[in-house]
Design an enzyme around this catalytic site. Structure first.
Site, PDB file in Angstrom:
ATOM      1  N   GLY A  69       8.627 -10.421  -1.392  1.00  0.00           N
ATOM      2  CA  GLY A  69       8.824 -11.727  -1.674  1.00  0.00           C
ATOM      3  C   GLY A  69       8.588 -12.475  -2.923  1.00  0.00           C
ATOM      4  O   GLY A  69       8.896 -13.399  -3.291  1.00  0.00           O
ATOM      5  N   TRP A 113       8.933 -11.926  -6.614  1.00  0.00           N
ATOM      6  CA  TRP A 113       9.345 -12.645  -6.958  1.00  0.00           C
ATOM      7  C   TRP A 113      10.859 -13.296  -6.905  1.00  0.00           C
ATOM      8  O   TRP A 113      11.146 -13.849  -7.647  1.00  0.00           O
ATOM      9  CB  TRP A 113      10.519 -11.016  -8.043  1.00  0.00           C
ATOM     10  CG  TRP A 113       9.422  -9.814  -8.771  1.00  0.00           C
ATOM     11  CD1 TRP A 113       8.439 -10.339  -8.589  1.00  0.00           C
ATOM     12  CD2 TRP A 113       9.932  -8.319  -9.758  1.00  0.00           C
ATOM     13  NE1 TRP A 113       8.007  -9.048  -9.214  1.00  0.00           N
ATOM     14  CE2 TRP A 113       9.099  -8.560 -10.725  1.00  0.00           C
ATOM     15  CE3 TRP A 113      11.072  -8.462  -9.657  1.00  0.00           C
ATOM     16  CZ2 TRP A 113       8.887  -7.637 -11.304  1.00  0.00           C
ATOM     17  CZ3 TRP A 113      11.365  -7.716 -11.158  1.00  0.00           C
ATOM     18  CH2 TRP A 113       9.839  -7.621 -11.760  1.00  0.00           C
ATOM     19  N   ASP A 161      15.931  -5.927   0.518  1.00  0.00           N
ATOM     20  CA  ASP A 161      15.246  -5.302   0.464  1.00  0.00           C
ATOM     21  C   ASP A 161      15.114  -4.286   1.657  1.00  0.00           C
ATOM     22  O   ASP A 161      16.435  -4.661   2.310  1.00  0.00           O
ATOM     23  CB  ASP A 161      13.266  -5.591   0.479  1.00  0.00           C
ATOM     24  CG  ASP A 161      12.719  -4.602  -0.091  1.00  0.00           C
ATOM     25  OD1 ASP A 161      11.605  -4.702  -0.715  1.00  0.00           O
ATOM     26  OD2 ASP A 161      11.908  -3.146   1.078  1.00  0.00           O
ATOM     27  N   ASP A 216      20.007  -0.930   2.025  1.00  0.00           N
ATOM     28  CA  ASP A 216      19.010  -0.309   1.483  1.00  0.00           C
ATOM     29  C   ASP A 216      20.992  -0.159   0.123  1.00  0.00           C
ATOM     30  O   ASP A 216      22.189  -0.623   0.066  1.00  0.00           O
ATOM     31  CB  ASP A 216      20.330   0.859   2.019  1.00  0.00           C
ATOM     32  CG  ASP A 216      19.408   2.764   1.232  1.00  0.00           C
ATOM     33  OD1 ASP A 216      19.359   2.126  -0.092  1.00  0.00           O
ATOM     34  OD2 ASP A 216      19.513   3.423   1.797  1.00  0.00           O
ATOM     35  N   LYS A 234      11.499  -1.561 -12.575  1.00  0.00           N
ATOM     36  CA  LYS A 234      10.421  -0.983 -13.010  1.00  0.00           C
ATOM     37  C   LYS A 234      10.765   0.266 -14.205  1.00  0.00           C
ATOM     38  O   LYS A 234      11.776   1.032 -13.016  1.00  0.00           O
ATOM     39  CB  LYS A 234       9.861  -0.786 -11.438  1.00  0.00           C
ATOM     40  CG  LYS A 234       8.271  -0.596 -11.647  1.00  0.00           C
ATOM     41  CD  LYS A 234       7.865  -1.300 -11.246  1.00  0.00           C
ATOM     42  CE  LYS A 234       7.867  -1.092  -9.137  1.00  0.00           C
ATOM     43  NZ  LYS A 234       7.218  -1.683  -9.035  1.00  0.00           N
TER      44      LYS A 234
HETATM   45  C1  LIG Z   1       6.960  -3.259  -5.337  1.00  0.00           C
HETATM   46  S1  LIG Z   1       7.414  -3.067  -3.633  1.00  0.00           S
HETATM   47  C2  LIG Z   1       8.724  -4.999  -4.248  1.00  0.00           C
HETATM   48  C3  LIG Z   1       7.486  -6.060  -4.806  1.00  0.00           C
HETATM   49  C4  LIG Z   1       8.356  -7.721  -4.665  1.00  0.00           C
HETATM   50  N1  LIG Z   1       8.927  -7.415  -6.260  1.00  0.00           N
HETATM   51  C5  LIG Z   1       7.542  -8.891  -5.075  1.00  0.00           C
HETATM   52  O1  LIG Z   1       7.743  -9.707  -5.361  1.00  0.00           O
HETATM   53  O2  LIG Z   1       6.554  -9.257  -3.864  1.00  0.00           O
HETATM   54  C6  LIG Z   1       9.084  -2.645  -3.912  1.00  0.00           C
HETATM   55  C7  LIG Z   1       9.439  -2.627  -2.890  1.00  0.00           C
HETATM   56  O3  LIG Z   1      11.225  -1.782  -3.433  1.00  0.00           O
HETATM   57  C8  LIG Z   1      11.615  -1.449  -1.589  1.00  0.00           C
HETATM   58  N2  LIG Z   1      12.903  -0.391  -1.711  1.00  0.00           N
HETATM   59  C9  LIG Z   1      12.249   1.220  -1.846  1.00  0.00           C
HETATM   60  N3  LIG Z   1      13.661   1.166  -1.855  1.00  0.00           N
HETATM   61  C10 LIG Z   1      14.534   0.229  -1.707  1.00  0.00           C
HETATM   62  C11 LIG Z   1      16.040   0.559  -1.473  1.00  0.00           C
HETATM   63  N4  LIG Z   1      16.232   1.656  -1.159  1.00  0.00           N
HETATM   64  N5  LIG Z   1      16.978  -0.499  -1.417  1.00  0.00           N
HETATM   65  C12 LIG Z   1      16.284  -1.447  -0.878  1.00  0.00           C
HETATM   66  N6  LIG Z   1      14.877  -1.714  -1.607  1.00  0.00           N
HETATM   67  C13 LIG Z   1      14.712  -0.795  -1.102  1.00  0.00           C
HETATM   68  C14 LIG Z   1      10.533  -1.516  -1.023  1.00  0.00           C
HETATM   69  O4  LIG Z   1      10.864  -1.719   0.453  1.00  0.00           O
HETATM   70  C15 LIG Z   1       9.582  -2.050  -1.106  1.00  0.00           C
HETATM   71  O5  LIG Z   1       9.718  -3.771  -0.183  1.00  0.00           O
END
Ligand SMILES: C[S@@+](CC[C@H](N)C(=O)[O-])C[C@H]1O[C@@H](n2cnc3c(N)ncnc32)[C@H](O)[C@@H]1O
Length: 249
Positions: A55, A57, A75, A91, A156
């Site tokens: 959370g 961002w 997420d 998703d 990213k």
């Molecule tokens: C690096 S973390 C994000 C951190 C976040 N920006 C923060 O500041 O707290 C990446 C996230 O992408 C999510 N993710 C990966 N594939 C996904 C998908 N198909 N749909 C939604 N979320 C996904 C993962 O579950 C993970 O929590």
């Protein structure tokens, strides 16, 4: 707390600062640095934060867009509530999730799609980079579905094979695309962000009507990477997208 936790905290000023300011993740500072440089978030903006868990961002987006704004976080994992944000578990590659986002928007237009999406890492760089490329490309297609002309998109990316295809796909859809490595990204990391401003009313003609996903697949094929969906020998599942990237024999 373990010795390792203390050592990492001492070495990592962003982690320490995030904790002291009440941010859920050090990655909050990556968005803060993006915001300092590009001023993407304005007061009253409607923002979609893709891959929002835990959370960080979303917290920064809520702060920057203010009471008049709306932040929707999505997420795969469950994310604890954040005051001022609407959090979904789902998703982003599933149409059902897009429909839930559209229900929340209820006719209002998004200003910005942020994506810090990252796969569950396997530790094998090539595989992780290929899955990340696939997720970021799919998220670009989602941004195109949800953003009106003029809207912005941040994603990213991890350096590696196929990235130039994604950059080209973004340049075919936004008038201004830049790469940016926030100072809070870890020194050794190959992570960068693509900052895409001003969604064009229509993708450029060079896309030939292809989605970003199809464009990147075509780019990988040109590079000699096999992106066919093949049936895995030991599984009923069909491999999807770029996950089975391998050089053709
Ligand atoms: C690096 S973390 C994000 C951190 C976040 N920006 C923060 O500041 O707290 C990446 C996230 O992408 C999510 N993710 C990966 N594939 C996904 C998908 N198909 N749909 C939604 N979320 C996904 C993962 O579950 C993970 O929590």
């Amino acid at each position: 707390m373990s010795k390792r936790w203390y050592q990492e905290n001492r070495r990592d000023p962003w982690r320490r600062q995030a904790k002291s300011k009440g941010y859920r993740a050090r990655s909050a500072y990556k968005l803060k640095h993006i915001q300092e440089k590009f001023s993407l978030i304005r007061h009253g903006d409607i923002i979609l934060d893709v891959g929002c868990h835990p959370g960080g961002w979303t917290q920064v987006s809520v702060e920057e867009s203010g009471e008049e704004g709306l932040v929707i976080g999505v997420d795969l994992k469950s994310t604890s509530p954040i005051h001022g944000a609407c959090i979904l578990q789902g998703d982003i590659t599933h149409q059902e999730t897009i429909e839930r986002i559209e229900d929340i928007l209820n006719g209002r237009e998004l200003n910005l799609v942020l994506s810090d999406i990252s796969p569950k890492l396997t530790g094998r760089y090539d595989t992780d980079q290929a899955i990340s490329l696939e997720l970021s490309t799919m998220t670009l297609d989602v941004a195109m579905e949800l953003l009106p002309p003029g809207g912005s998109f941040v994603t990213k990316i991890f350096q590696g094979i196929g990235i130039e295809g994604l950059v080209k796909a973004a340049k075919d859809r936004f008038s201004n695309v830049q790469r940016f490595a926030p100072m809070s990204s870890r020194n050794a990391s190959s992570e960068t962000y693509l900052i895409c401003k001003n969604r064009l009313p229509k993708p450029r003609k060079a896309t030939n009507g292809m989605s970003a996903f199809e464009q990147v697949q075509a780019h990988l094929t040109e590079l000699g990477v096999n992106v066919e969906n093949e049936k895995q020998e030991d599984s009923e599942d069909i491999a999807v997208g770029f996950r089975r990237v391998k050089k053709k024999d």
